[in-house]
Design a protein around this motif. Structure first.
Motif, PDB file in Angstrom:
ATOM      1  N   THR A   1       2.020   9.539   0.855  1.00  0.00           N
ATOM      2  CA  THR A   1       1.974  10.980   0.617  1.00  0.00           C
ATOM      3  C   THR A   1       0.736  11.605   1.249  1.00  0.00           C
ATOM      4  OG1 THR A   1       3.176  10.694  -1.473  1.00  0.00           O
ATOM      5  CG2 THR A   1       1.994  12.764  -1.163  1.00  0.00           C
TER       6      THR A   1
ATOM      7  N   SER B   1       3.918   2.336   3.458  1.00  0.00           N
ATOM      8  CA  SER B   1       5.263   1.762   3.362  1.00  0.00           C
ATOM      9  C   SER B   1       5.204   0.241   3.272  1.00  0.00           C
ATOM     10  CB  SER B   1       6.110   2.192   4.568  1.00  0.00           C
ATOM     11  OG  SER B   1       5.696   1.540   5.761  1.00  0.00           O
TER      12      SER B   1
ATOM     13  N   GLY C   1       3.580  -0.198  -6.083  1.00  0.00           N
ATOM     14  CA  GLY C   1       4.498   0.860  -5.682  1.00  0.00           C
ATOM     15  C   GLY C   1       3.848   2.230  -5.698  1.00  0.00           C
ATOM     16  N   TRP C   2       3.105   2.526  -6.755  1.00  0.00           N
ATOM     17  CA  TRP C   2       2.427   3.824  -6.835  1.00  0.00           C
ATOM     18  C   TRP C   2       1.316   3.932  -5.793  1.00  0.00           C
ATOM     19  CZ3 TRP C   2       4.350   7.950  -8.705  1.00  0.00           C
ATOM     20  CH2 TRP C   2       5.193   7.929  -9.818  1.00  0.00           C
TER      21      TRP C   2
ATOM     22  N   ASP D   1       4.330  -0.445  -0.313  1.00  0.00           N
ATOM     23  CA  ASP D   1       5.566  -0.243  -1.075  1.00  0.00           C
ATOM     24  C   ASP D   1       6.523  -1.418  -0.876  1.00  0.00           C
ATOM     25  OD1 ASP D   1       5.829   1.839  -2.829  1.00  0.00           O
ATOM     26  OD2 ASP D   1       6.301   3.331  -1.312  1.00  0.00           O
TER      27      ASP D   1
ATOM     28  N   GLY E   1      12.376   4.520  -2.033  1.00  0.00           N
ATOM     29  CA  GLY E   1      12.657   4.882  -3.417  1.00  0.00           C
ATOM     30  C   GLY E   1      13.952   4.266  -3.911  1.00  0.00           C
TER      31      GLY E   1
ATOM     32  N   PHE F   1      10.741   7.672   2.781  1.00  0.00           N
ATOM     33  CA  PHE F   1      10.571   7.874   1.343  1.00  0.00           C
ATOM     34  C   PHE F   1      11.879   7.622   0.587  1.00  0.00           C
ATOM     35  CE2 PHE F   1       6.577   9.888   2.382  1.00  0.00           C
ATOM     36  CZ  PHE F   1       5.795   9.710   1.245  1.00  0.00           C
TER      37      PHE F   1
ATOM     38  N   LEU G   1       9.016   5.971 -10.667  1.00  0.00           N
ATOM     39  CA  LEU G   1       8.462   5.608  -9.363  1.00  0.00           C
ATOM     40  C   LEU G   1       9.462   5.917  -8.251  1.00  0.00           C
ATOM     41  CD1 LEU G   1       6.369   4.264  -7.523  1.00  0.00           C
ATOM     42  CD2 LEU G   1       7.326   2.036  -8.182  1.00  0.00           C
TER      43      LEU G   1
ATOM     44  N   PHE H   1       2.990   4.675  -2.566  1.00  0.00           N
ATOM     45  CA  PHE H   1       3.506   6.047  -2.582  1.00  0.00           C
ATOM     46  C   PHE H   1       2.408   7.057  -2.279  1.00  0.00           C
ATOM     47  CE2 PHE H   1       3.863   9.948  -5.117  1.00  0.00           C
ATOM     48  CZ  PHE H   1       4.984  10.523  -4.536  1.00  0.00           C
ATOM     49  N   TRP H   2       1.266   6.913  -2.931  1.00  0.00           N
ATOM     50  CA  TRP H   2       0.196   7.890  -2.729  1.00  0.00           C
ATOM     51  C   TRP H   2      -0.443   7.766  -1.350  1.00  0.00           C
ATOM     52  CZ3 TRP H   2       0.382  12.036  -5.254  1.00  0.00           C
ATOM     53  CH2 TRP H   2       0.790  12.067  -6.588  1.00  0.00           C
TER      54      TRP H   2
ATOM     55  N   ALA I   1       9.793   9.704  -7.700  1.00  0.00           N
ATOM     56  CA  ALA I   1       8.651  10.286  -6.983  1.00  0.00           C
ATOM     57  C   ALA I   1       8.900  10.234  -5.476  1.00  0.00           C
ATOM     58  CB  ALA I   1       7.372   9.532  -7.343  1.00  0.00           C
ATOM     59  N   HIS I   2       9.439   9.113  -5.012  1.00  0.00           N
ATOM     60  CA  HIS I   2       9.784   8.993  -3.595  1.00  0.00           C
ATOM     61  C   HIS I   2      10.905   9.966  -3.227  1.00  0.00           C
ATOM     62  CE1 HIS I   2       7.618   5.174  -4.160  1.00  0.00           C
ATOM     63  NE2 HIS I   2       7.502   5.114  -2.852  1.00  0.00           N
TER      64      HIS I   2
END
Length: 240
Positions: free
Chosen positions: A106, A148, A98-99, A151, A77, A73, A17, A102-103, A20-21
């Motif tokens: 993104t 964010s 968290g995922w 996250d 992360g 990011f 995870l 993130f998406w 990915a960030h």
């Protein structure tokens, strides 16, 4: 050696995870750095941009990608990995949040980037009025901010869980710093989220004819200064 490496190892799922960030952050660094180099070459007369690409277009890419995407990011992360390392492995619920964050971030980044590449959002890093961008650009930035926050909920939930399991004990320093940073980020981004949602987005959609430029700029820079204060507080705490 094996016992030492095991002690410092972050759970693989949490590390994935965090990485990915980092991947998005490093891509942003490369793109933003290239845009910065192009600015220097253009301003020095050493290079001429191809037809259809404007100077302020690459200036916007440079500012937004490095000033917002890279930093957000990377910091998030790092904080996720730091909390996992110092407060214990994240739960499935925390990791899912968290995922999700993130998406969302993104997707927002891609939306904003596409509008910049189409020259529909050459409004620089500050992006406040009176310069106007396409509505999808503002919507993309909103998603970055909202993502964010999602996250950030991972950090808050992880700290709350650790505190519940360890009443009366001092908080792990990195976890505490990540928590304070997250709370300051949420407070700071209320300003920029407000100007985007209630001023710039309705304005770009044609729902209102004008916006208050002074308020727009004030709310934007409210976004910047609490973030700076947060960093100073962390440095002071770490020095103590």
């Amino acid at each position: 050696m094996n016992s030492v490496s095991e002690k410092i190892k972050v759970d693989r799922r949490d590390g994935k995870l965090g990485m990915a960030h980092f991947y998005v952050a490093f891509i942003a660094l490369a793109v933003g750095g290239m845009a910065g180099l192009l600015q220097v070459l253009v301003r020095s007369g050493k290079f001429q941009l191809p037809a259809g690409i404007g100077y302020y277009q690459i200036l916007t890419v440079h500012g937004v990608v490095l000033g917002l995407v890279l930093t957000t990011f990377f910091i998030i992360g790092f904080q996720i990995v730091a909390v996992s390392r110092t407060s214990g492995t994240l739960t499935n619920k925390q990791r899912l949040a968290g995922w999700t964050g993130f998406w969302i971030m993104t997707a927002g980044t891609i939306m904003a980037a596409v509008m910049i590449l189409l020259n529909e959002a050459s409004v620089l890093y500050t992006f406040y009025a009176p310069l106007q961008a396409h509505a999808l650009y503002y919507l993309g930035l909103t998603l970055v901010i909202v993502g964010s926050w999602v996250d950030g909920s991972v950090i808050i939930m992880a700290y709350a869980a650790w505190r519940k399991k360890n009443p009366g004990k001092p908080s792990p320093l990195l976890t505490f710093m990540s928590l304070v940073n997250t709370l300051m980020w949420i407070i700071a981004t209320i300003g920029v989220a407000s100007t985007v949602l209630f001023q710039l987005l309705p304005w770009s959609l044609g729902l209102v004819e004008t916006v208050d430029v002074a308020i727009s700029r004030t709310l934007f820079w409210y976004f910047g200064h609490p973030w700076f204060i947060s960093g100073c507080c962390q440095l002071i705490w770490h020095g103590m």
